[in-house]
Design a protein around this motif. Structure first.
Motif, PDB file in Angstrom:
ATOM      1  N   GLY A   1      -1.416  -6.236  -2.648  1.00  0.00           N
ATOM      2  CA  GLY A   1      -0.741  -7.494  -3.640  1.00  0.00           C
ATOM      3  C   GLY A   1      -1.052  -7.315  -5.046  1.00  0.00           C
ATOM      4  N   ARG A   2      -1.992  -8.544  -5.306  1.00  0.00           N
ATOM      5  CA  ARG A   2      -1.693  -8.488  -6.809  1.00  0.00           C
ATOM      6  C   ARG A   2      -3.321  -7.570  -7.227  1.00  0.00           C
ATOM      7  N   SER A   3      -4.536  -7.003  -5.795  1.00  0.00           N
ATOM      8  CA  SER A   3      -5.259  -6.445  -7.274  1.00  0.00           C
ATOM      9  C   SER A   3      -4.370  -5.259  -6.830  1.00  0.00           C
ATOM     10  N   SER A   4      -5.768  -4.709  -8.260  1.00  0.00           N
ATOM     11  CA  SER A   4      -5.377  -3.142  -7.598  1.00  0.00           C
ATOM     12  C   SER A   4      -7.083  -2.361  -7.560  1.00  0.00           C
ATOM     13  N   VAL A   5      -6.524  -1.603  -6.500  1.00  0.00           N
ATOM     14  CA  VAL A   5      -8.221  -0.757  -6.421  1.00  0.00           C
ATOM     15  C   VAL A   5      -8.566   0.657  -7.065  1.00  0.00           C
ATOM     16  N   ARG A   6      -9.374   0.953  -7.658  1.00  0.00           N
ATOM     17  CA  ARG A   6      -9.452   2.561  -8.049  1.00  0.00           C
ATOM     18  C   ARG A   6     -10.520   3.143  -6.922  1.00  0.00           C
ATOM     19  N   MET A   7      -9.499   4.326  -6.192  1.00  0.00           N
ATOM     20  CA  MET A   7     -10.854   4.838  -5.136  1.00  0.00           C
ATOM     21  C   MET A   7     -11.569   5.921  -5.716  1.00  0.00           C
ATOM     22  N   ALA A   8     -12.218   6.472  -5.339  1.00  0.00           N
ATOM     23  CA  ALA A   8     -13.007   7.814  -5.977  1.00  0.00           C
ATOM     24  C   ALA A   8     -12.504   8.479  -4.540  1.00  0.00           C
ATOM     25  N   SER A   9     -12.146  10.196  -4.368  1.00  0.00           N
ATOM     26  CA  SER A   9     -12.240  10.195  -4.093  1.00  0.00           C
ATOM     27  C   SER A   9     -12.543  10.672  -2.492  1.00  0.00           C
ATOM     28  N   GLY A  10     -13.789  10.609  -2.315  1.00  0.00           N
ATOM     29  CA  GLY A  10     -13.967  10.434  -0.963  1.00  0.00           C
ATOM     30  C   GLY A  10     -14.219   9.055   0.319  1.00  0.00           C
ATOM     31  N   ASP A  11     -13.855   8.279  -0.702  1.00  0.00           N
ATOM     32  CA  ASP A  11     -12.914   7.182  -0.260  1.00  0.00           C
ATOM     33  C   ASP A  11     -11.661   6.636   0.121  1.00  0.00           C
ATOM     34  N   LEU A  12     -10.888   8.285  -0.603  1.00  0.00           N
ATOM     35  CA  LEU A  12      -9.207   7.850  -0.716  1.00  0.00           C
ATOM     36  C   LEU A  12      -8.669   8.026   1.512  1.00  0.00           C
ATOM     37  N   ASN A  13      -9.273   8.860   2.484  1.00  0.00           N
ATOM     38  CA  ASN A  13      -9.067   8.781   3.582  1.00  0.00           C
ATOM     39  C   ASN A  13      -8.658   7.331   4.271  1.00  0.00           C
ATOM     40  N   ALA A  14      -9.648   6.261   3.483  1.00  0.00           N
ATOM     41  CA  ALA A  14     -10.271   5.041   4.410  1.00  0.00           C
ATOM     42  C   ALA A  14      -8.989   4.012   3.331  1.00  0.00           C
ATOM     43  N   ALA A  15      -8.605   4.711   1.980  1.00  0.00           N
ATOM     44  CA  ALA A  15      -8.225   4.098   1.431  1.00  0.00           C
ATOM     45  C   ALA A  15      -6.237   3.593   1.814  1.00  0.00           C
ATOM     46  N   GLN A  16      -6.084   5.762   2.205  1.00  0.00           N
ATOM     47  CA  GLN A  16      -4.481   5.612   2.542  1.00  0.00           C
ATOM     48  C   GLN A  16      -4.488   4.834   3.725  1.00  0.00           C
ATOM     49  N   ARG A  17      -5.601   5.178   4.600  1.00  0.00           N
ATOM     50  CA  ARG A  17      -5.140   4.465   6.317  1.00  0.00           C
ATOM     51  C   ARG A  17      -5.314   3.035   5.854  1.00  0.00           C
ATOM     52  N   ALA A  18      -6.165   2.325   5.041  1.00  0.00           N
ATOM     53  CA  ALA A  18      -5.899   1.213   5.273  1.00  0.00           C
ATOM     54  C   ALA A  18      -4.072   0.731   4.137  1.00  0.00           C
ATOM     55  N   PHE A  19      -4.600   1.489   3.290  1.00  0.00           N
ATOM     56  CA  PHE A  19      -3.088   1.263   2.388  1.00  0.00           C
ATOM     57  C   PHE A  19      -1.611   0.900   3.324  1.00  0.00           C
ATOM     58  N   GLU A  20      -1.497   2.269   4.462  1.00  0.00           N
ATOM     59  CA  GLU A  20      -0.807   2.709   5.790  1.00  0.00           C
ATOM     60  C   GLU A  20      -0.616   1.140   6.385  1.00  0.00           C
ATOM     61  N   ALA A  21      -1.643   0.804   7.014  1.00  0.00           N
ATOM     62  CA  ALA A  21      -1.671  -0.276   7.641  1.00  0.00           C
ATOM     63  C   ALA A  21      -1.081  -1.305   7.362  1.00  0.00           C
ATOM     64  N   LYS A  22      -1.049  -1.880   6.028  1.00  0.00           N
ATOM     65  CA  LYS A  22      -0.558  -2.556   5.314  1.00  0.00           C
ATOM     66  C   LYS A  22       0.607  -2.850   4.837  1.00  0.00           C
ATOM     67  N   SER A  23       1.152  -1.434   4.655  1.00  0.00           N
ATOM     68  CA  SER A  23       2.833  -1.232   3.947  1.00  0.00           C
ATOM     69  C   SER A  23       3.807  -1.354   4.648  1.00  0.00           C
ATOM     70  N   GLY A  24       2.730  -0.269   6.196  1.00  0.00           N
ATOM     71  CA  GLY A  24       3.402   0.204   7.326  1.00  0.00           C
ATOM     72  C   GLY A  24       4.381   1.136   6.830  1.00  0.00           C
ATOM     73  N   GLY A  25       4.070   2.121   5.676  1.00  0.00           N
ATOM     74  CA  GLY A  25       5.220   3.267   5.116  1.00  0.00           C
ATOM     75  C   GLY A  25       4.082   4.407   5.739  1.00  0.00           C
ATOM     76  N   ARG A  26       4.993   6.150   5.007  1.00  0.00           N
ATOM     77  CA  ARG A  26       4.396   7.368   5.391  1.00  0.00           C
ATOM     78  C   ARG A  26       4.031   7.542   4.100  1.00  0.00           C
ATOM     79  N   VAL A  27       2.587   6.883   3.339  1.00  0.00           N
ATOM     80  CA  VAL A  27       1.829   7.085   2.694  1.00  0.00           C
ATOM     81  C   VAL A  27       1.643   8.369   2.509  1.00  0.00           C
ATOM     82  N   PHE A  28       0.854   9.235   3.555  1.00  0.00           N
ATOM     83  CA  PHE A  28       0.461  10.087   3.802  1.00  0.00           C
ATOM     84  C   PHE A  28       1.770  11.352   2.480  1.00  0.00           C
TER      85      PHE A  28
END
Ligand SMILES: *[C@@H]1O[C@H](CO)[C@@H](O)[C@H](O)[C@H]1NC(C)=O
Length: 130
Positions: free
Chosen positions: A18-45
């Protein structure tokens, strides 16, 4: 042997929720991708992961004598890797009825990654695959 040369999905990414932008360290990336995928419904992988890489998948399921081995074999089959060469760790629930398995899946491309989740979620013992 190429497995050890693979990156650990160690890219960092800026994800926009949405309006916020979050920068993730690599260790958080899987979680970030999963959250993004859930929100966007897209094939973010497909866009956020560089392949080949080792992707850590967390599976929680009903513990029975073959569950952990089966999870590792599923990942081995999808990624065409000998189960003996797949790293994983487990943790039992306090009551011992469930087990959590963290598997390092050596995926060659996004399709393999999606296939890992699909195969895992088809096993009726699996409660969650993240
Ligand atoms: C696992 O990997 C090692 C070293 O990379 C390789 O030599 C071995 O053949 C592999 N094991 C199996 C069962 O494929």
């Amino acid at each position: 042997m190429t497995l050890f040369a693979l990156s650990l999905c160690g890219v960092s990414a800026a994800l926009s929720f949405g309006r916020s932008s979050v920068r993730m360290a690599s260790g958080d990336l899987n979680a970030a991708q999963r959250a993004f995928e859930a929100k966007s419904g897209g094939r973010v992988f497909e866009t956020l992961v560089e392949y080949p890489c080792v992707f850590k998948i967390k599976v929680i399921g009903r513990d029975d004598p073959s569950f952990v081995d089966d999870v590792v074999s599923y990942i081995g089959r999808v990624t065409d890797t000998a189960p003996a060469n797949i790293s994983f760790s487990t943790a039992a629930s306090r009551q011992g009825t469930f087990v959590s398995v963290s598997v390092e899946a050596p995926v060659a491309n996004a399709n393999e990654l999606y296939e890992c989740y699909s195969v895992l979620r088809n096993d009726p013992r699996v409660k969650v695959a993240l």
